[in-house]
Design a protein around this motif. Structure first.
Motif, PDB file in Angstrom:
ATOM      1  N   PRO A  97     -46.185  14.455  31.355  1.00  0.00           N
ATOM      2  CA  PRO A  97     -45.469  13.835  30.225  1.00  0.00           C
ATOM      3  C   PRO A  97     -46.104  14.201  28.891  1.00  0.00           C
ATOM      4  O   PRO A  97     -47.317  14.419  28.804  1.00  0.00           O
ATOM      5  CB  PRO A  97     -45.617  12.328  30.509  1.00  0.00           C
ATOM      6  N   ARG A  98     -45.277  14.266  27.879  1.00  0.00           N
ATOM      7  CA  ARG A  98     -45.762  14.523  26.526  1.00  0.00           C
ATOM      8  C   ARG A  98     -46.148  13.197  25.882  1.00  0.00           C
ATOM      9  O   ARG A  98     -45.319  12.292  25.769  1.00  0.00           O
ATOM     10  CB  ARG A  98     -44.685  15.210  25.686  1.00  0.00           C
ATOM     11  N   ARG A 102     -46.503  10.295  23.486  1.00  0.00           N
ATOM     12  CA  ARG A 102     -45.801   9.856  22.275  1.00  0.00           C
ATOM     13  C   ARG A 102     -46.736   8.943  21.496  1.00  0.00           C
ATOM     14  O   ARG A 102     -47.107   7.858  21.970  1.00  0.00           O
ATOM     15  CB  ARG A 102     -44.515   9.108  22.629  1.00  0.00           C
ATOM     16  N   GLU A 131     -38.750   6.979  31.386  1.00  0.00           N
ATOM     17  CA  GLU A 131     -39.327   8.195  30.808  1.00  0.00           C
ATOM     18  C   GLU A 131     -39.965   7.903  29.454  1.00  0.00           C
ATOM     19  O   GLU A 131     -41.070   8.378  29.143  1.00  0.00           O
ATOM     20  CB  GLU A 131     -38.251   9.267  30.654  1.00  0.00           C
ATOM     21  N   ILE A 180     -43.191   6.102  30.026  1.00  0.00           N
ATOM     22  CA  ILE A 180     -44.246   7.018  30.467  1.00  0.00           C
ATOM     23  C   ILE A 180     -44.850   7.743  29.270  1.00  0.00           C
ATOM     24  O   ILE A 180     -46.079   7.883  29.152  1.00  0.00           O
ATOM     25  CB  ILE A 180     -43.670   8.033  31.472  1.00  0.00           C
ATOM     26  N   GLU A 181     -44.009   8.217  28.354  1.00  0.00           N
ATOM     27  CA  GLU A 181     -44.506   8.918  27.164  1.00  0.00           C
ATOM     28  C   GLU A 181     -45.321   7.983  26.278  1.00  0.00           C
ATOM     29  O   GLU A 181     -46.333   8.393  25.688  1.00  0.00           O
ATOM     30  CB  GLU A 181     -43.330   9.516  26.392  1.00  0.00           C
ATOM     31  N   LEU A 229     -52.445  11.698  32.973  1.00  0.00           N
ATOM     32  CA  LEU A 229     -51.115  12.297  32.861  1.00  0.00           C
ATOM     33  C   LEU A 229     -50.536  12.633  34.228  1.00  0.00           C
ATOM     34  O   LEU A 229     -49.325  12.492  34.451  1.00  0.00           O
ATOM     35  CB  LEU A 229     -51.183  13.555  31.991  1.00  0.00           C
ATOM     36  N   ALA A 282     -47.103  11.281  35.745  1.00  0.00           N
ATOM     37  CA  ALA A 282     -46.062  12.218  36.182  1.00  0.00           C
ATOM     38  C   ALA A 282     -45.573  11.899  37.596  1.00  0.00           C
ATOM     39  O   ALA A 282     -44.405  12.115  37.918  1.00  0.00           O
ATOM     40  CB  ALA A 282     -46.594  13.649  36.118  1.00  0.00           C
ATOM     41  N   ASP A 304     -35.116  19.240  25.770  1.00  0.00           N
ATOM     42  CA  ASP A 304     -35.661  18.906  27.078  1.00  0.00           C
ATOM     43  C   ASP A 304     -36.243  20.135  27.757  1.00  0.00           C
ATOM     44  O   ASP A 304     -37.303  20.073  28.389  1.00  0.00           O
ATOM     45  CB  ASP A 304     -34.579  18.284  27.964  1.00  0.00           C
ATOM     46  N   ASP A 322     -39.517  20.940  26.199  1.00  0.00           N
ATOM     47  CA  ASP A 322     -40.556  20.039  26.690  1.00  0.00           C
ATOM     48  C   ASP A 322     -41.075  20.491  28.031  1.00  0.00           C
ATOM     49  O   ASP A 322     -42.279  20.518  28.281  1.00  0.00           O
ATOM     50  CB  ASP A 322     -40.006  18.613  26.822  1.00  0.00           C
ATOM     51  N   ALA A 347     -44.843  21.761  28.922  1.00  0.00           N
ATOM     52  CA  ALA A 347     -45.633  21.111  29.961  1.00  0.00           C
ATOM     53  C   ALA A 347     -46.073  22.095  31.013  1.00  0.00           C
ATOM     54  O   ALA A 347     -47.208  22.068  31.483  1.00  0.00           O
ATOM     55  CB  ALA A 347     -44.820  19.967  30.603  1.00  0.00           C
TER      56      ALA A 347
END
Length: 280
Positions: free
Chosen positions: A35-36, A38, A125, A128-129, A169, A173, A269, A272, A276
């Motif tokens: 995940p990126r 945030r 999602e 998670i970020e 991370l 994920a 998307d 991203d 990743a």
């Protein structure tokens, strides 16, 4: 987690007279897209300030204090040998390391709501970020981070130091959105292990009265509620939970589910995923 089960192979000659296409099994290949993180505007403001206000004398006292052992985790390369929990290693048949709690306020507990199932995928999602962003910032500030989720397995991980971010991370994920236990029960159980000054971040798309009552009981702690909301949740719903969180002396952050997706669309998307994959 993406699993590649088969691929299509096509062969043709230079003149275009022959063309053969066949589906070929490739075995089990996995691609883990992390995940990126945030970054939240209000994230860790109180915890970071508390850490920076510590004097050198207080830091030396914390280092001299004996950490409290409250669990174990899989042994990671680089862990000192004195961190191995030999009894747990004998029971599990694999090396297990001690999970310790350092006294003081340089600690952050992140509790993420993993309930809702496939219908809650977009909000999950975003959660998670948000959790990744809080964990990344906390590790950069030198805080010890404990990440706990309300999925059916009750997964949790303790980390300290920037080099431990990939482990957090990876856990995020692989985290499924299949929780069937109340988030308030997870937060209550996890806060029992915390020292009084440790910070708590709660990330959920479905706050309820049970969680609100718990926030009122945690007024003595530095608590931040991260509310994940979608288009169906209007400004009135966000403002309502903001007022209730602030009444419980809890910092409040609202994160929209569709704001980034609407702006970037499918191309965003894909970008991203490519970024990743490059990190992996």
């Amino acid at each position: 987690m993406y699993r590649l089960e088969a691929m299509k192979v096509s062969i043709s000659d230079a003149f275009g007279l022959l063309h053969i296409s066949r589906r070929v099994p490739v075995g089990q290949h996995e691609l883990l897209v992390l995940p990126r993180p945030r970054l939240l505007q209000q994230g860790l403001k109180g915890a970071g300030g508390a850490l920076q206000r510590h004097s050198r004398q207080q830091q030396l006292q914390r280092q001299a204090a004996s950490p409290l052992i409250y669990g174990t985790r899989p042994y990671a390369p680089g862990d000192p040998l004195n961190r191995i929990h030999w009894r747990a290693t004998a029971r599990a048949g694999a090396l297990r390391a001690k999970e310790t709690e350092q006294p003081g306020t340089d600690r952050l507990l992140i509790c993420i709501d993993a309930a809702g199932g496939p219908s809650n995928a977009a909000a999950f999602e975003a959660a998670i970020e948000a959790a990744a962003g809080l964990a990344k910032r906390a590790l950069e500030l030198g805080l010890s981070v404990r990440l706990a989720a309300s999925d059916r397995q009750g997964r949790a991980l303790e980390a300290q130091g920037r080099e431990r971010l990939p482990e957090l991370l990876r856990l995020l994920a692989l985290l499924p959105c299949n929780g069937d236990h109340p988030l308030a029960a997870l937060v209550q159980r996890e806060t029992l292990h915390l020292s009084p000054g440790a910070g708590v971040a709660i990330i959920t798309a479905q706050p309820n009265e049970q969680l609100l009552h718990l926030l009122c009981r945690l007024r003595s702690r530095a608590v931040q509620l991260v509310y994940i909301h979608g288009e169906a949740d209007g400004p009135d719903a966000v403002e309502q939970w903001r007022r209730q969180a602030e009444a419980a002396r809890c910092r409040f952050t609202a994160v929209g589910v569709l704001s980034r997706r609407t702006a970037e669309g499918g191309a965003g998307d894909v970008a991203d995923a490519n970024r990743a994959a490059a990190v992996i």
